[in-house]
Design a protein around this motif. Structure first.
Motif, PDB file in Angstrom:
ATOM      1  N   TRP A  65      -1.667   9.299   8.176  1.00 37.83           N
ATOM      2  CA  TRP A  65      -0.742   8.443   9.137  1.00 37.83           C
ATOM      3  C   TRP A  65      -0.727   7.109   8.450  1.00 37.83           C
ATOM      4  O   TRP A  65       0.172   6.347   8.213  1.00 37.83           O
ATOM      5  CB  TRP A  65      -0.996   8.570  10.457  1.00 37.83           C
TER       6      TRP A  65
ATOM      7  N   ARG B 151       2.003   4.853   6.477  1.00 42.18           N
ATOM      8  CA  ARG B 151       2.398   3.677   6.838  1.00 42.18           C
ATOM      9  C   ARG B 151       2.286   2.401   5.856  1.00 42.18           C
ATOM     10  O   ARG B 151       3.319   1.712   5.816  1.00 42.18           O
ATOM     11  CB  ARG B 151       1.723   3.278   8.323  1.00 42.18           C
TER      12      ARG B 151
ATOM     13  N   PHE C   3       6.301   3.768  15.349  1.00 41.99           N
ATOM     14  CA  PHE C   3       6.616   3.967  13.905  1.00 41.99           C
ATOM     15  C   PHE C   3       6.744   2.616  13.178  1.00 41.99           C
ATOM     16  O   PHE C   3       7.088   1.616  14.079  1.00 41.99           O
ATOM     17  CB  PHE C   3       7.870   4.752  13.573  1.00 41.99           C
ATOM     18  N   PRO C   4       6.525   2.357  11.868  1.00 40.65           N
ATOM     19  CA  PRO C   4       6.257   3.386  11.025  1.00 40.65           C
ATOM     20  C   PRO C   4       4.962   3.818  10.980  1.00 40.65           C
ATOM     21  O   PRO C   4       4.392   3.328  11.526  1.00 40.65           O
ATOM     22  CB  PRO C   4       6.489   2.690   9.675  1.00 40.65           C
ATOM     23  N   PRO C   5       4.704   5.103  10.281  1.00 34.28           N
ATOM     24  CA  PRO C   5       5.701   6.006   9.602  1.00 34.28           C
ATOM     25  C   PRO C   5       6.701   6.807  10.563  1.00 34.28           C
ATOM     26  O   PRO C   5       6.385   7.103  11.629  1.00 34.28           O
ATOM     27  CB  PRO C   5       4.946   6.949   8.849  1.00 34.28           C
TER      28      PRO C   5
END
Length: 112
Positions: free
Chosen positions: A42, A46, A68-70
């Protein structure tokens, strides 16, 4: 638009998807210890502007916790061949592009 394929998807998909999704990678080929934790994946996604592609709902939970992101493409296709996954991602490229462009949504669920 760069996709980061999770470990639960075949690394061989990258060869087929590179013309549709340039600069995409598989988690086994990035600078993380393999197997990498979902949190590490994660953070890498990102920091490096990747969209995570997975069939692991743990990334949905991370999205709900962290926002988010991602962004995440969650494949709800069951056990399918790599060819099926490849064709599905290529066919759904416009939807993936819409996800990337969206400021409202961070998740695309693809059913097969």
């Amino acid at each position: 638009m760069k996709l980061l394929l999770d470990a639960n998807l075949s690394w061989r998909l990258i060869n087929y998807l590179e013309s549709y999704f340039p600069e995409s990678q598989h988690v086994r080929d990035i600078s993380l210890q393999y197997p990498a934790s979902d949190v590490a994946i994660w953070a890498f996604a990102r920091e490096n502007n990747f969209v995570i592609v997975t069939n692991d709902e743990d990334f949905l939970h991370l999205l709900l916790q962290k926002g988010f992101p991602p962004k995440v493409v969650l494949l709800k296709t069951g056990n399918q061949s790599s060819k099926f996954i490849q064709e599905t991602l290529m066919r759904r490229k416009p939807d993936i592009e819409s996800l990337v462009a969206s400021t409202e949504y961070g998740l695309l669920e693809i059913y097969g």
